[in-house]
Design a protein around this motif. Structure first.
Motif, PDB file in Angstrom:
ATOM      1  N   LYS A   1      46.024  34.999  50.487  1.00  0.00           N
ATOM      2  CA  LYS A   1      45.810  34.885  49.037  1.00  0.00           C
ATOM      3  C   LYS A   1      44.770  35.901  48.568  1.00  0.00           C
ATOM      4  CE  LYS A   1      47.128  30.231  47.661  1.00  0.00           C
ATOM      5  NZ  LYS A   1      46.621  29.003  47.016  1.00  0.00           N
ATOM      6  N   GLU A   2      43.706  36.075  49.339  1.00  0.00           N
ATOM      7  CA  GLU A   2      42.690  37.066  48.969  1.00  0.00           C
ATOM      8  C   GLU A   2      43.252  38.488  49.021  1.00  0.00           C
ATOM      9  OE1 GLU A   2      38.488  34.920  50.132  1.00  0.00           O
ATOM     10  OE2 GLU A   2      39.717  35.730  51.766  1.00  0.00           O
TER      11      GLU A   2
ATOM     12  N   HIS B   1      43.401  41.036  45.980  1.00  0.00           N
ATOM     13  CA  HIS B   1      42.840  42.375  46.186  1.00  0.00           C
ATOM     14  C   HIS B   1      43.839  43.457  45.762  1.00  0.00           C
ATOM     15  CE1 HIS B   1      41.159  45.950  47.979  1.00  0.00           C
ATOM     16  NE2 HIS B   1      42.259  46.081  48.718  1.00  0.00           N
ATOM     17  N   ILE B   2      45.099  43.282  46.125  1.00  0.00           N
ATOM     18  CA  ILE B   2      46.138  44.243  45.719  1.00  0.00           C
ATOM     19  C   ILE B   2      46.205  44.315  44.192  1.00  0.00           C
ATOM     20  CG2 ILE B   2      48.633  44.669  45.679  1.00  0.00           C
ATOM     21  CD1 ILE B   2      48.702  43.486  48.581  1.00  0.00           C
ATOM     22  N   ILE B   3      46.143  43.175  43.544  1.00  0.00           N
ATOM     23  CA  ILE B   3      46.175  43.127  42.069  1.00  0.00           C
ATOM     24  C   ILE B   3      44.952  43.842  41.496  1.00  0.00           C
ATOM     25  CG2 ILE B   3      46.067  41.622  40.040  1.00  0.00           C
ATOM     26  CD1 ILE B   3      47.503  39.467  41.827  1.00  0.00           C
ATOM     27  N   ASP B   4      43.769  43.506  42.006  1.00  0.00           N
ATOM     28  CA  ASP B   4      42.536  44.131  41.509  1.00  0.00           C
ATOM     29  C   ASP B   4      42.576  45.644  41.683  1.00  0.00           C
ATOM     30  OD1 ASP B   4      41.479  41.622  40.893  1.00  0.00           O
ATOM     31  OD2 ASP B   4      40.112  41.578  42.620  1.00  0.00           O
TER      32      ASP B   4
ATOM     33  N   ASP C   1      34.857  44.040  48.616  1.00  0.00           N
ATOM     34  CA  ASP C   1      34.476  42.787  49.276  1.00  0.00           C
ATOM     35  C   ASP C   1      33.867  41.800  48.288  1.00  0.00           C
ATOM     36  OD1 ASP C   1      35.366  43.399  51.923  1.00  0.00           O
ATOM     37  OD2 ASP C   1      33.648  44.737  52.125  1.00  0.00           O
ATOM     38  N   SER C   2      33.071  42.295  47.369  1.00  0.00           N
ATOM     39  CA  SER C   2      32.509  41.431  46.329  1.00  0.00           C
ATOM     40  C   SER C   2      33.621  40.893  45.433  1.00  0.00           C
ATOM     41  CB  SER C   2      31.495  42.211  45.496  1.00  0.00           C
ATOM     42  OG  SER C   2      30.990  41.409  44.459  1.00  0.00           O
ATOM     43  N   TYR C   3      34.570  41.760  45.090  1.00  0.00           N
ATOM     44  CA  TYR C   3      35.698  41.317  44.276  1.00  0.00           C
ATOM     45  C   TYR C   3      36.461  40.192  44.985  1.00  0.00           C
ATOM     46  CZ  TYR C   3      35.609  44.992  40.665  1.00  0.00           C
ATOM     47  OH  TYR C   3      35.291  45.790  39.604  1.00  0.00           O
ATOM     48  N   ALA C   4      36.703  40.364  46.267  1.00  0.00           N
ATOM     49  CA  ALA C   4      37.446  39.351  47.028  1.00  0.00           C
ATOM     50  C   ALA C   4      36.679  38.033  47.064  1.00  0.00           C
ATOM     51  CB  ALA C   4      37.736  39.845  48.440  1.00  0.00           C
ATOM     52  N   THR C   5      35.382  38.114  47.313  1.00  0.00           N
ATOM     53  CA  THR C   5      34.558  36.908  47.379  1.00  0.00           C
ATOM     54  C   THR C   5      34.584  36.146  46.059  1.00  0.00           C
ATOM     55  OG1 THR C   5      33.087  37.884  49.027  1.00  0.00           O
ATOM     56  CG2 THR C   5      32.200  36.047  47.732  1.00  0.00           C
ATOM     57  N   TYR C   6      34.395  36.856  44.968  1.00  0.00           N
ATOM     58  CA  TYR C   6      34.276  36.210  43.672  1.00  0.00           C
ATOM     59  C   TYR C   6      35.621  35.940  42.992  1.00  0.00           C
ATOM     60  CZ  TYR C   6      29.316  36.625  44.221  1.00  0.00           C
ATOM     61  OH  TYR C   6      28.042  36.486  44.702  1.00  0.00           O
ATOM     62  N   SER C   7      36.710  36.340  43.619  1.00  0.00           N
ATOM     63  CA  SER C   7      38.031  36.055  43.052  1.00  0.00           C
ATOM     64  C   SER C   7      38.404  34.581  43.204  1.00  0.00           C
ATOM     65  CB  SER C   7      39.104  36.904  43.739  1.00  0.00           C
ATOM     66  OG  SER C   7      39.375  36.420  45.047  1.00  0.00           O
ATOM     67  N   GLU C   8      37.828  33.941  44.221  1.00  0.00           N
ATOM     68  CA  GLU C   8      38.160  32.549  44.552  1.00  0.00           C
ATOM     69  C   GLU C   8      39.668  32.373  44.675  1.00  0.00           C
ATOM     70  OE1 GLU C   8      36.077  29.659  42.142  1.00  0.00           O
ATOM     71  OE2 GLU C   8      34.143  30.595  42.567  1.00  0.00           O
ATOM     72  N   ALA C   9      40.301  33.360  45.287  1.00  0.00           N
ATOM     73  CA  ALA C   9      41.762  33.374  45.420  1.00  0.00           C
ATOM     74  C   ALA C   9      42.307  32.146  46.134  1.00  0.00           C
ATOM     75  CB  ALA C   9      42.197  34.647  46.148  1.00  0.00           C
ATOM     76  N   ASP C  10      41.577  31.669  47.133  1.00  0.00           N
ATOM     77  CA  ASP C  10      42.083  30.526  47.892  1.00  0.00           C
ATOM     78  C   ASP C  10      42.148  29.245  47.067  1.00  0.00           C
ATOM     79  OD1 ASP C  10      42.575  31.982  50.170  1.00  0.00           O
ATOM     80  OD2 ASP C  10      40.680  31.461  51.142  1.00  0.00           O
ATOM     81  N   LYS C  11      41.462  29.216  45.941  1.00  0.00           N
ATOM     82  CA  LYS C  11      41.504  28.040  45.062  1.00  0.00           C
ATOM     83  C   LYS C  11      42.637  28.144  44.048  1.00  0.00           C
ATOM     84  CE  LYS C  11      36.545  27.177  45.326  1.00  0.00           C
ATOM     85  NZ  LYS C  11      35.291  27.128  44.548  1.00  0.00           N
TER      86      LYS C  11
ATOM     87  N   ASN D   1      46.543  28.708  42.565  1.00  0.00           N
ATOM     88  CA  ASN D   1      47.924  28.370  42.841  1.00  0.00           C
ATOM     89  C   ASN D   1      48.688  29.678  43.064  1.00  0.00           C
ATOM     90  OD1 ASN D   1      50.771  28.143  41.631  1.00  0.00           O
ATOM     91  ND2 ASN D   1      50.199  25.998  41.943  1.00  0.00           N
ATOM     92  N   LEU D   2      49.560  29.697  44.052  1.00  0.00           N
ATOM     93  CA  LEU D   2      50.317  30.910  44.368  1.00  0.00           C
ATOM     94  C   LEU D   2      51.154  31.380  43.174  1.00  0.00           C
ATOM     95  CD1 LEU D   2      50.921  32.985  46.568  1.00  0.00           C
ATOM     96  CD2 LEU D   2      52.810  31.508  47.329  1.00  0.00           C
ATOM     97  N   ASP D   3      51.689  30.442  42.410  1.00  0.00           N
ATOM     98  CA  ASP D   3      52.488  30.826  41.237  1.00  0.00           C
ATOM     99  C   ASP D   3      51.657  31.626  40.228  1.00  0.00           C
ATOM    100  OD1 ASP D   3      54.727  29.555  42.297  1.00  0.00           O
ATOM    101  OD2 ASP D   3      54.417  27.718  41.129  1.00  0.00           O
ATOM    102  N   THR D   4      50.405  31.216  40.015  1.00  0.00           N
ATOM    103  CA  THR D   4      49.568  31.946  39.046  1.00  0.00           C
ATOM    104  C   THR D   4      49.175  33.317  39.587  1.00  0.00           C
ATOM    105  OG1 THR D   4      47.422  31.024  39.753  1.00  0.00           O
ATOM    106  CG2 THR D   4      48.669  29.803  38.053  1.00  0.00           C
ATOM    107  N   ILE D   5      49.003  33.423  40.903  1.00  0.00           N
ATOM    108  CA  ILE D   5      48.715  34.734  41.500  1.00  0.00           C
ATOM    109  C   ILE D   5      49.896  35.672  41.254  1.00  0.00           C
ATOM    110  CG2 ILE D   5      48.384  35.989  43.665  1.00  0.00           C
ATOM    111  CD1 ILE D   5      46.705  33.577  44.641  1.00  0.00           C
ATOM    112  N   PHE D   6      51.111  35.187  41.504  1.00  0.00           N
ATOM    113  CA  PHE D   6      52.279  36.050  41.310  1.00  0.00           C
ATOM    114  C   PHE D   6      52.579  36.306  39.830  1.00  0.00           C
ATOM    115  CE2 PHE D   6      53.103  35.765  45.830  1.00  0.00           C
ATOM    116  CZ  PHE D   6      53.509  37.070  46.073  1.00  0.00           C
TER     117      PHE D   6
END
Length: 175
Positions: free
Chosen positions: A64-65, A69-72, A98-108, A110-115
């Motif tokens: 998920k991160e 990251h790809i999106i960012d 790395d800061s972007y990944a940490t503060y994205s909270e990607a693991d929290k 939903n996969l649908d919203t990421i896509f």
């Protein structure tokens, strides 16, 4: 969609060669961006949910991160392409992935919203490059203090190659 010739070695920084070599020299980069998004979506949705949180080593990003990251990265490099295409001369700094990944909270998330976000950014990227004036593709922009000068053309290929690099890495280390 328009044809955009592949970037030449002097169009991008040395590190970007790992991205460029993943792409064919057919000029169909916008088609590749569209097709690659669909491939990534199909691959990721085929995985069991618990795999999306897997880290192959302590401190490494989850799937998920990686997606966020790809999106960012795509958002940032599309913005750079816009600035360079418009012949912007003001300083452009890098970003701390790395800061972007940490503060994205990607693991929290939903996969649908990421896509949903991924697809919106991808469609915006394709529209941007599809609508740029032809002469803008050879404009060189400068990354202040980073040594990461690149042409607008190279940034289109960077976005697609960066995505493939990470998806290849997911297949190698996560699956």
């Amino acid at each position: 969609m328009r044809i955009i010739a592949k970037a030449k070695k002097d169009d991008y920084p040395e590190y970007a060669e790992m991205y460029m070599k993943l792409l064919p020299d057919d000029g169909l980069i916008l088609n590749h961006l569209k097709d690659n998004f669909l491939m990534v979506k199909k691959l990721i949705y085929s995985l069991p949910e618990e795999k999306l949180f897997y880290r192959y080593e302590k401190g490494k990003w989850s799937i998920k991160e990686i997606l966020v990251h790809i999106i960012d990265d795509e958002r940032i490099f599309s913005y750079r392409a816009l600035r360079f295409a418009r012949n912007e001369k003001l300083n452009l700094i890098g970003f701390d992935q790395d800061s972007y990944a940490t503060y994205s909270e990607a693991d929290k998330r939903n996969l649908d919203t990421i896509f949903e976000e991924y697809e919106a950014v991808r469609n915006s990227t394709i529209a941007l490059f599809n609508g740029l004036p032809e002469e803008s593709f050879d404009r060189m922009g400068h990354g202040t203090g980073t040594g990461n000068d690149a042409t607008v053309r190279a940034l289109a290929y960077h976005i697609a190659g960066h995505e493939l690099h990470h998806i290849n890495f997911v297949k190698e280390k996560y699956l």
